[in-house]
Write an enzyme that holds these catalytic residues in place. Structure first.
Site, mmCIF file in Angstrom:
data_model
loop_
_atom_site.group_PDB
_atom_site.id
_atom_site.type_symbol
_atom_site.label_atom_id
_atom_site.label_comp_id
_atom_site.label_asym_id
_atom_site.label_seq_id
_atom_site.Cartn_x
_atom_site.Cartn_y
_atom_site.Cartn_z
ATOM 1 N N THR A 89 0.809 -1.228 0.000
ATOM 2 C CA THR A 89 0.000 0.000 0.000
ATOM 3 C C THR A 89 0.841 1.277 0.000
ATOM 4 O O THR A 89 0.296 2.379 0.035
ATOM 5 C CB THR A 89 -0.946 0.036 1.211
ATOM 6 O OG1 THR A 89 -0.184 0.156 2.414
ATOM 7 C CG2 THR A 89 -1.803 -1.220 1.274
ATOM 8 N N PHE A 118 0.151 -4.586 3.357
ATOM 9 C CA PHE A 118 1.200 -4.180 4.287
ATOM 10 C C PHE A 118 1.685 -2.770 3.958
ATOM 11 O O PHE A 118 1.509 -2.270 2.847
ATOM 12 C CB PHE A 118 2.378 -5.162 4.251
ATOM 13 C CG PHE A 118 3.090 -5.224 2.923
ATOM 14 C CD1 PHE A 118 4.187 -4.417 2.678
ATOM 15 C CD2 PHE A 118 2.664 -6.081 1.920
ATOM 16 C CE1 PHE A 118 4.847 -4.457 1.453
ATOM 17 C CE2 PHE A 118 3.312 -6.140 0.702
ATOM 18 C CZ PHE A 118 4.410 -5.326 0.467
ATOM 19 N N CYS A 119 2.293 -2.146 4.963
ATOM 20 C CA CYS A 119 2.907 -0.822 4.799
ATOM 21 C C CYS A 119 4.063 -0.722 5.794
ATOM 22 O O CYS A 119 4.434 -1.720 6.414
ATOM 23 C CB CYS A 119 1.877 0.291 5.003
ATOM 24 S SG CYS A 119 1.031 0.216 6.593
ATOM 25 N N THR A 120 4.634 0.447 5.972
ATOM 26 C CA THR A 120 5.859 0.582 6.772
ATOM 27 C C THR A 120 5.649 0.204 8.234
ATOM 28 O O THR A 120 6.346 -0.648 8.772
ATOM 29 C CB THR A 120 6.404 2.012 6.680
ATOM 30 O OG1 THR A 120 6.526 2.374 5.310
ATOM 31 C CG2 THR A 120 7.770 2.113 7.354
ATOM 32 N N ILE A 126 5.997 -3.473 8.082
ATOM 33 C CA ILE A 126 7.281 -4.031 7.665
ATOM 34 C C ILE A 126 8.300 -3.966 8.787
ATOM 35 O O ILE A 126 9.070 -4.905 9.008
ATOM 36 C CB ILE A 126 7.816 -3.270 6.431
ATOM 37 C CG1 ILE A 126 6.826 -3.365 5.273
ATOM 38 C CG2 ILE A 126 9.182 -3.811 6.007
ATOM 39 C CD1 ILE A 126 7.050 -2.300 4.208
#
Length: 271
Positions: free
Chosen positions: A138, A186-188, A215
């Site tokens: 994302t 998922f993202c940071t 992540i």
């Protein structure tokens, strides 16, 4: 006897919490002096929907600010990811008032009750290894360019605001012949997926999953020998990106567009 190296002195805390804040100006007025007294630097965003940001400082300084934040309504379970670095990655402390703590441009979205199912880092590999799972990154194009999970779809967005239009343009393809897809996102650090998964569920997709803690949590929890991550992870401070063991790469950052500078392609800045 083997001597262990001392930990880098600066603690970095990336945090967020979706919660209803009725008087964000009052929250800011109380929060900024706490940050300054603790000698903490960084950037925090406040909106009626919650709080988001990254701060850095001494262990005691970070603990003081987090204690203050956790005392706010609905913030006892504040999501925080830690890392360490050798020097302060921020020049000053900023606490800003915003309409959204992560801008998606979907005002009717409920990222609290509508969010997808959380998946712990240790269970993530099995989910994305399943051939029936559609894995979506994302994040924006310049972040994905540094690294991503193997096989993940890159939406190629330049802004998180572009994600809803991208998904709607691909929805029919993903659903395909009436089948119910299983989507893993998922993202940071997890915050964008709070909204992205809620949005996708609002579009009629039921099986929507979300990497808990993002992540950064995965890189911290999953051994490198078992990783499905490839490359570096972009972070929003002067470290620019980190490797699997969360070691800063200290890439160059374009001061104009705040994107990483690639030796061959530059930063992609159009300004």
């Amino acid at each position: 006897m083997t001597e262990t190296s001392p930990l880098p002195p600066i603690l970095v805390a990336a945090l967020y919490q979706f919660t209803q804040l009725d008087d964000v100006a009052a929250v800011r007025a109380a929060l900024l002096p706490v940050c300054e007294a603790a000698a903490v630097r960084g950037s925090l965003l406040l909106a009626r929907e919650g709080i988001n940001g990254t701060i850095a400082g001494s262990d005691n300084g970070i603990a003081a600010v987090l204690a203050h934040l956790r005392a706010l309504p609905g913030c006892a379970g504040l999501e925080v990811k830690y890392s360490r670095t050798g020097a302060l990655p921020f020049g000053r402390m900023k606490v800003r008032l915003k309409r959204e703590i992560v801008t998606m441009g979907q005002p009717d979205l409920d990222p609290v009750d509508g969010v997808g199912a959380y998946v712990e880092p240790e269970d993530w590999n099995a989910l994305i290894d399943d051939p029936d799972t559609i894995v979506i990154d994302t994040r924006n194009d310049y972040e994905v360019a540094l690294g991503s999970f193997a096989g993940a779809i890159d939406p190629g967005t330049r802004s998180f605001r572009d994600f809803p239009a991208w998904f709607r343009s691909r929805r029919a393809e993903m659903v395909g012949e009436g089948r119910a897809p299983k989507i893993a996102m998922f993202c940071t650090g997890g915050i964008r997926c709070e909204k992205a998964t809620a949005f996708v569920r609002g579009e009629g997709i039921e099986e929507v999953f979300h990497l808990k803690g993002g992540i950064l949590n995965y890189l911290e929890q999953v051994p490198e020998a078992e990783t499905r991550w490839q490359g570096e992870c972009f972070v929003f401070d002067e470290r620019v990106s980190v490797t699997h063991d969360l070691t800063p790469t200290h890439r160059a950052m374009c001061k104009a567009c705040q994107r990483p500078v690639d030796d061959e392609r530059g930063c992609g800045c159009r300004g």
